[in-house]
Design an enzyme around this catalytic site. Structure first.
Site, PDB file in Angstrom:
ATOM      1  N   SER A   8       3.164  46.609  24.260  1.00 26.94           N
ATOM      2  CA  SER A   8       1.813  46.256  24.737  1.00 26.94           C
ATOM      3  C   SER A   8       1.021  45.684  23.573  1.00 26.94           C
ATOM      4  CB  SER A   8       1.099  47.493  25.278  1.00 26.94           C
ATOM      5  OG  SER A   8      -0.272  47.200  25.515  1.00 26.94           O
ATOM      6  N   TYR A  15      -1.166  56.378  25.022  1.00 29.77           N
ATOM      7  CA  TYR A  15      -0.427  55.190  25.491  1.00 29.77           C
ATOM      8  C   TYR A  15      -0.231  54.195  24.350  1.00 29.77           C
ATOM      9  CZ  TYR A  15       0.472  50.822  28.063  1.00 29.77           C
ATOM     10  OH  TYR A  15       1.003  49.630  28.503  1.00 29.77           O
TER      11      TYR A  15
END
Ligand code: NDP
Length: 246
Positions: A141, A155
């Site tokens: 990401s 995350y």
């Protein structure tokens, strides 16, 4: 001839969202594709039908990325059905948006087990059956490199781990001609991160292009990294984020 004709790919978490787009795109480029999913067998079947409509073989296997035994047996089943792997896409991942101080131990374990442990275990299982000159493509990401979104602390830490896993593993498998790369999406319109709503507004503002990305825009980069044309790219973090991290 299609670029991936006769190649075998495994894409985890591919019944919806980015994974489904990747699985469909790899088959459009000629690959036979195995997909895994967690819960939605009907959605996975739709992806299988789309792959078959591209003239390729497909299989969907239920395997929770947090379950090591299920992952290993999914890899074995994919190989038994389609043959040794040429391409592994570690896409399955999740986020539990929440203030870090309020996050429970169970939520921390879930995010770590799917996003990091799952990637480790899938890759170990796949490497046993991967052809030389294979491609390992992790879906990290943009927040694994630069963090601008409160509420995604564990995350983003897991995606930072995916980044270093990619760089480290590239050093171990290069002697087989296997490349390992990390595709880092920014905000992409999926069930996990819908483009409509309050949560989306600051993410759009952080992009240079002023919009969310489409799943096919991520799949296009993955297809390039999976192709023979990317043969000298390894250990790289490739961002597809509309300029979020610019
Ligand atoms: P979605 O939630 O839209 O889709 C998730 C997919 O993964 C579904 O096919 C789902 O299957 C499957 N899945 C979910 N949990 C598990 C699990 N425990 N084991 C196996 N499969 C699972 O997610 P996205 O498409 O948005 O995200 C895909 C990847 O991209 C993730 O790694 C995510 O972190 C990353 N990413 C996404 C961004 C975004 O903005 N969307 C940005 C940056 C990275 P089922 O239908 O059965 O539940």
């Amino acid at each position: 001839m299609p670029k991936l004709k006769g190649k075998v790919a495994l894409v985890t978490g591919a019944s919806r969202g980015i994974g489904a787009a990747i699985a469909k795109r790899l088959s459009a480029d000629g690959a036979n594709v195995a997909i895994t999913y967690a819960k939605d067998a009907a959605a996975a079947d739709v992806v299988v039908k789309a792959i078959e409509a591209n003239g390729c073989k497909a299989i969907a296997i239920q395997a929770d990325a947090a379950d090591a035994a299920a992952i290993s047996s999914a890899v074995e089943k994919a190989v038994a059905t389609l043959g040794p792997l040429d391409i592994l896409v570690n896409n399955a991942g999740t986020a539990i948006p929440k203030k870090f101080e309020d996050t429970t131990l169970e939520e921390l374990d879930r995010v770590i087990n799917i996003n990091v442990r799952g990637v480790f275990v899938t890759t170990q299982a796949a490497l046993k059956h991967m052809n030389d000159k294979g491609r390992i493509i992790n879906i990290g990401s943009s927040v694994g490199e630069r963090m601008m979104t409160p509420g995604l602390v564990p995350y983003s830490a897991t995606k930072g781990a995916v980044k270093m896993f990619t760089q480290g593993l590239s050093r171990e498998v290069g002697n087989r001609g296997i490349t390992v790369n990390n595709v880092q999406p920014g905000p992409i319109d999926t069930d996990l991160n819908p483009a409509a709503g309050d949560w989306a507004t600051p993410q759009i503002a952080a992009t240079a292009l002023g919009r969310y990305g489409h799943v096919d825009e991520v799949a296009a980069l993955v297809a390039f990294v999976a192709s023979p044309e990317s043969s000298y790219i390894t250990g790289a973090n490739l961002t597809v984020d509309g300029g979020t991290n610019a």
